[in-house]
Scaffold this motif. Structure first.
Motif, short mmCIF file in Angstrom:
data_model
loop_
_atom_site.label_atom_id
_atom_site.label_comp_id
_atom_site.label_asym_id
_atom_site.label_seq_id
_atom_site.Cartn_x
_atom_site.Cartn_y
_atom_site.Cartn_z
N ALA A 1 0.83 -1.20 0.00
CA ALA A 1 0.00 0.00 0.00
C ALA A 1 0.87 1.25 0.00
CB ALA A 1 -0.92 -0.02 1.21
N LYS A 2 2.00 1.20 0.72
CA LYS A 2 2.91 2.34 0.74
C LYS A 2 3.49 2.59 -0.64
CE LYS A 2 7.02 4.10 3.11
NZ LYS A 2 8.06 3.81 4.14
N LYS A 61 0.90 4.21 -2.87
CA LYS A 61 0.75 5.63 -2.57
C LYS A 61 1.89 6.44 -3.19
CE LYS A 61 0.35 8.90 1.28
NZ LYS A 61 0.32 9.05 2.76
N ALA A 62 3.12 5.91 -3.06
CA ALA A 62 4.28 6.59 -3.65
C ALA A 62 4.16 6.67 -5.17
CB ALA A 62 5.56 5.87 -3.26
N LEU A 63 3.59 5.62 -5.77
CA LEU A 63 3.40 5.60 -7.22
C LEU A 63 2.43 6.69 -7.65
CD1 LEU A 63 3.76 4.27 -10.01
CD2 LEU A 63 1.90 2.69 -9.38
N ARG A 64 1.32 6.82 -6.93
CA ARG A 64 0.34 7.86 -7.27
C ARG A 64 0.94 9.25 -7.13
NH1 ARG A 64 -3.01 4.38 -4.23
NH2 ARG A 64 -2.85 5.78 -2.42
N LEU A 65 1.72 9.46 -6.06
CA LEU A 65 2.36 10.75 -5.86
C LEU A 65 3.34 11.06 -6.98
CD1 LEU A 65 2.96 10.68 -1.99
CD2 LEU A 65 1.25 12.02 -3.24
N ALA A 66 4.10 10.04 -7.41
CA ALA A 66 5.06 10.24 -8.49
C ALA A 66 4.34 10.62 -9.78
CB ALA A 66 5.89 8.98 -8.70
#
Length: 533
Positions: free
Chosen positions: A341-342, A345-350
């Motif tokens: 899940a972390k 989330k990092a992928l979406r932010l990138a």
């Protein structure tokens, strides 16, 4: 077929985009100093992207500095070959992108803190300054304050801090004179001095003592061109250095700050004056205090006008603080893996950091791109972020992979930098001057004690008249002899065993602190910026 560098247009080819990867994606050299990011999971092609960009800058006449954490970037010094295992897929990729794969070598200078796989690279404690040294040794605020006092006193007394032993000797003197220094500079705890000395010992055991010394690295020796006009590619051998990640990060941060401090303002040049690649960039920010991150962000923002292009290389954009990430206009995002899940989330932010492309979903593309592919966004005219594109990164022109030890040794032996940096220098500096002053102070104290002792003995021999000699004598006005008991003899002043040589010198030097003014040593910009903290 087109060349990878077009100096007339001021562009370099990064790769090919579009549905068939035939649309060339170009980096405008005019906006290369708006900095960049190369990110992606292990094995997705970050190192090859770094190499191709370094080659492009070199061909454009821009010197490059990069760290080689795995040893496989040394191949830039050797031309690629049609017999290489990857030649066929590289040629196919070049045809697809529409470029000529003209294999060639690039001018390289190898550097190494240990002096084993490159020319020794050194700086001095004075140039690095107390802020970066405190970061390097992970000191507390109180210990950093004591280190600042040591540097301040060294400046005022004209005691140059050029190597590790100079700094250690200065700290010994500060500890011995803590009481006197506290009155002028604030509390100086001998416990803090001891903690700093222990941290220096650990740093010395890690090889940090080899970093400090002379001749110190001069930036002009990195910013060179070869006879054909190619920019020098300076490669820091970091395989061994990575075992001391804090030393690695602090050294590169010092180098970046030196570029900021020494280079003049040039505004917006047609191309950068030097390109600086910071591999494993997350090490720079791990456990870094907020104040230091603020200063890094400030340097990254202001160094643009000095013609420096900084590229951060890391596995995930989330490894960099938002304040720094916001300064990176050119982005090459290789594949990210989203198993947790972390990670998702990092992928979406990138993905949110890119200008949207209606032809594909950026988050899905970042997961789907293969090795050697990336999602890119390069600044366009007037510094506008480019629309995100799936890009096939162009192949390197130099060898992809390491070179042999014999080939490296031959390059090092042929470099003129060996004559300048091959042997270390040990000029008279703080350690030697403190030792001389201590010896002189001790000799003066011994001479004074001997003189006072001799005077006291002379009084006994000449003027001490026994009481019984005066009895029964007639009073003579010309000779007045007192009948009362003689005054007690004064205690002879002698140097006690506790007055060591260093203590005697310390007391002598402490009395001079209020009157003697020294020429302040110039240190790195981060240290000077923090003096206003």
């Amino acid at each position: 077929m087109a060349d990878i560098v077009d100096l007339d247009a001021g562009t370099v080819v990064v790769g090919g985009g579009g549905a068939d990867y035939a649309t060339q994606q170009k980096l405008l050299l005019k906006y290369a100093n708006r900095h960049g990011l190369i990110a992606g999971a292990t094995g997705t092609g970050k190192t090859v992207t770094l190499q191709t960009l370094a080659e492009s800058f070199s061909r454009a006449g821009i010197p490059v500095f990069l760290s080689d954490v795995k040893g496989d970037l040394a191949g830039i010094a050797k031309a690629g070959s049609v017999d290489a295992p990857l030649n066929e897929p590289f040629q196919k990729r070049a045809t697809q992108i529409g470029i000529t794969l003209d294999y060639q070598a690039f001018p390289v200078t190898f550097w190494d803190i240990w002096g084993e796989r490159g020319h020794p690279v050194r700086t001095t404690p004075a140039e690095m300054g107390p802020l970066l040294l405190s970061r390097l040794m992970n000191l507390t605020d109180a210990q950093e304050g004591v280190l600042n006092i040591a540097f301040r006193v060294a400046d005022e007394e004209g005691l140059a801090l050029l190597d590790m032993k100079d700094l250690q000797a200065m700290l010994v003197w500060v500890g011995q004179n803590a009481k006197d220094l506290s009155l002028k500079y604030g509390n100086v705890s001998t416990a803090s001095v001891g903690a700093i000395q222990r941290a220096l010992m650990v740093l010395e055991n890690e090889g940090g003592n080899l970093l400090f010394g002379e001749p110190a690295l001069e930036l002009a020796d990195m910013m060179r061109l070869d006879a054909s006009g190619k920019g020098m590619v300076n490669i820091l051998s970091a395989e061994k250095l990575m075992n001391s990640p804090r030393l690695y990060a602090t050294f590169l941060l010092w180098l970046m700050s030196e570029l900021f401090e020494q280079l003049p303002e040039v505004g917006d040049p047609d191309k950068p004056r030097i390109a600086f690649f910071f591999d494993e960039a997350h090490l720079l920010f791990d456990d870094a205090p907020a104040a230091l991150i603020d200063k890094i962000e400030q340097v990254a923002r202001l160094i643009r006008s000095k013609g420096v292009s900084i590229w951060f290389i890391s596995q995930n954009p989330a490894d960099l603080p938002e304040s720094v990430l916001g300064q990176l206009g050119n982005r090459v995002q290789h594949a990210l893996r989203a198993f947790t899940a972390k990670d998702q989330k990092a992928l979406r932010l990138a993905a949110q950091n890119y200008r949207p492309n209606l032809d594909f979903d950026i988050a899905e593309a970042i997961q789907a791109v293969g090795t050697g592919e990336a999602v890119t966004s390069l600044l366009e005219a007037k510094g506008v972020p480019g629309i995100a594109q799936r890009t096939l990164i162009r192949p390197p022109l130099a060898q992809n992979g390491p070179i042999t030890d014999a080939e490296r040794a031959a390059i090092i032996a042929a470099s003129p930098m060996g004559l300048k940096y091959g042997k270390s220098l040990d000029r008279e500096s703080a350690a030697e001057l403190l030792a001389k002053r201590a010896e002189l102070a001790a000799q003066e104290a011994a001479d004074k004690a001997a003189a006072e002792t001799g005077t006291a003995k002379g009084n006994d021999d000449i003027f001490a008249i026994p009481r019984e000699h005066n009895r029964g004598r007639r009073y003579d006005a010309s000779i007045q002899i007192r009948d009362e008991a003689p005054a007690p003899r004064q205690r002879t002043s002698r140097a006690s065993s506790s007055d060591t040589i260093a203590t005697a010198f310390g007391k002598s030097l402490a009395r001079q602190l209020g009157t003697k003014t020294g020429q302040a040593l110039v240190r790195g910009v981060l240290g000077s910026l923090f003096r206003g903290k």
